[in-house]
Design a protein around this motif. Structure first.
Motif, short mmCIF file in Angstrom:
data_model
loop_
_atom_site.label_atom_id
_atom_site.label_comp_id
_atom_site.label_asym_id
_atom_site.label_seq_id
_atom_site.Cartn_x
_atom_site.Cartn_y
_atom_site.Cartn_z
N SER A 94 0.88 -1.18 0.00
CA SER A 94 0.00 0.00 0.00
C SER A 94 0.91 1.22 0.00
CB SER A 94 -0.89 0.01 1.24
OG SER A 94 -1.75 -1.10 1.26
N TRP A 147 -5.35 -0.05 2.99
CA TRP A 147 -5.00 -0.98 4.06
C TRP A 147 -6.05 -2.09 4.19
CZ3 TRP A 147 -3.28 2.70 8.61
CH2 TRP A 147 -2.06 3.27 8.26
N PHE A 165 -0.13 -2.37 6.59
CA PHE A 165 -1.44 -2.74 6.04
C PHE A 165 -2.52 -2.77 7.12
CE2 PHE A 165 0.85 -6.58 7.08
CZ PHE A 165 -0.08 -7.45 7.64
#
Length: 379
Positions: A94, A147, A165
């Motif tokens: 991410s 996330w 995450f």
């Protein structure tokens, strides 16, 4: 690979200098032997004296010289090395940009598919870089969904995460964070093991801050150096600075009224380990605004010939303030970590500088444009 209580015990530090010039020449301190490394030649970046900035004895550790032009390559190399050791099938990240680009490049080198969750409005150059390395990039409208989706993939499909995450964040991939220790080793080696007084870093979650602190602590434990530098977090949310001021154990969530141009460090909340490192090192945190960032992007490029990403300009603004307040003494030696290249996001230059003049005619018109736009006068 088994380690003693202190990594590197019994190692002759002079031998490190003659090894291949990547971060993996320090493999006794890392999570795997160099022979197993997923590497693109990261590390061994230059440490450059920067007297023209007018900030005193300041040195730039230029991490934009890494393969994907950011310090995240050290994290990605270490994380992907262990991903391959663990038999990972899919890499997931991410990212607002640099971490995703690095994960994509090193996943490509490892022969693994890579999924990157980013957000609508992320730097087009960074998204293009991720895709150029073969990443499957997915953008979300709500940043927090990155996330949620990555966490579901890790939990349900066993994707191997290289980035945070879940929240509150406690750091990125722990094996990846070990790669940041090598920045400290390189700085100490460059100064012949006499470490600088201060190291100033742009900080989002504090992965590199923690890694550098740990690296300096290991060198001190080995007796290779005598002390650990004081560390500074240059941030944009003010989260860590607030916790330093209040004495609270957890940095608070500090949403901004307007977005920061330093998207790479744009998180609203710092981490516990970043706060702890500052406290243990006798350091501090400084909150930097957009005007300071834009001014130092332009200044570092024009004065030292290095174009920093907006986040990478934060250390220089912090040093300026800390010199002015006397927190950093006039004679103190300072290392600023320049984490990424300005090519990652060109919008800052486009808005901080006047438009390029268009000239028709001869040298008279050229000189007029140079005078009016740039303040240049010939002769």
């Amino acid at each position: 690979m088994a380690y003693d209580a202190v990594p590197g015990q019994g190692l002759d530090r002079e031998k490190i200098a003659i090894r291949p010039s990547t971060m993996w020449r320090w493999d006794e301190f890392l999570c795997a032997p160099a022979v197993h490394a997923v590497s693109l030649g990261e590390g061994n970046t230059p440490l450059l004296h920067a007297p023209a900035l007018g900030l005193g004895d300041v040195w730039i550790k230029d991490e934009s010289r890494n393969p994907t032009w950011s310090f995240k390559d050290r994290l990605a190399s270490s994380a992907l090395t262990m991903a391959r050791q663990f038999g990972a099938k899919v890499i997931a990240s991410s990212s607002s940009g640099n971490a995703g680009a690095a994960a994509a490049a090193y996943a490509a080198k490892a022969g693994l598919p890579c999924i990157v969750f980013t957000f609508v409005g992320a730097s087009a150059a960074l998204v293009a870089q991720m895709r150029a390395y073969g990443a499957m990039v997915v953008a979300v409208e709500n940043k927090a969904d990155r996330w949620r989706l990555q966490s579901a993939g890790v939990r349900e499909f066993g994707w191997y995460p290289t980035s945070p995450f879940f929240g509150p964040v406690v750091g990125s991939n722990p094996y990846g964070m070990e790669g940041y220790k090598t920045i400290a080793y390189e700085v100490a080696e460059a100064f012949d093991w006499d470490v600088p007084d201060w190291c100033v870093l742009p900080v989002c979650y504090g992965d590199a801050l923690f890694g550098m602190w740990k690296g300096f602590e290991e060198l001190k434990a080995l007796g290779w150096t005598q002390r650990t530098p004081r560390l500074v977090a240059a941030e944009v949310s003010g989260s860590i600075a607030a916790a330093m001021a209040s004495g609270e154990p957890m940095p608070p969530d500090r949403p901004r009224n307007t977005p920061s141009i330093a998207t790479s460090i744009g998180a609203n909340q710092g981490t516990v380990q970043a706060l702890e490192v500052l406290r243990r090192s006798g350091g501090t945190a400084i909150t930097i605004d957009n005007d300071e960032l834009a001014r130092w992007v332009v200044t570092v490029g024009a004065k030292e010939g290095i174009w920093p990403e907006a986040a990478s300009a934060a250390p220089f603004a912090a040093i300026e303030r800390l010199r002015a307040s006397g927190t950093i003494e006039p004679e103190a030696r300072v290392v600023a970590l320049l984490t990424a290249s300005g090519l990652k996001d060109t919008a800052v230059i486009e808005t901080a500088l006047p438009p390029t003049p268009v000239v028709a005619g001869g040298l008279t018109e050229v000189l007029g444009a140079l005078r009016d736009v740039y303040g240049y006068r010939h002769g």
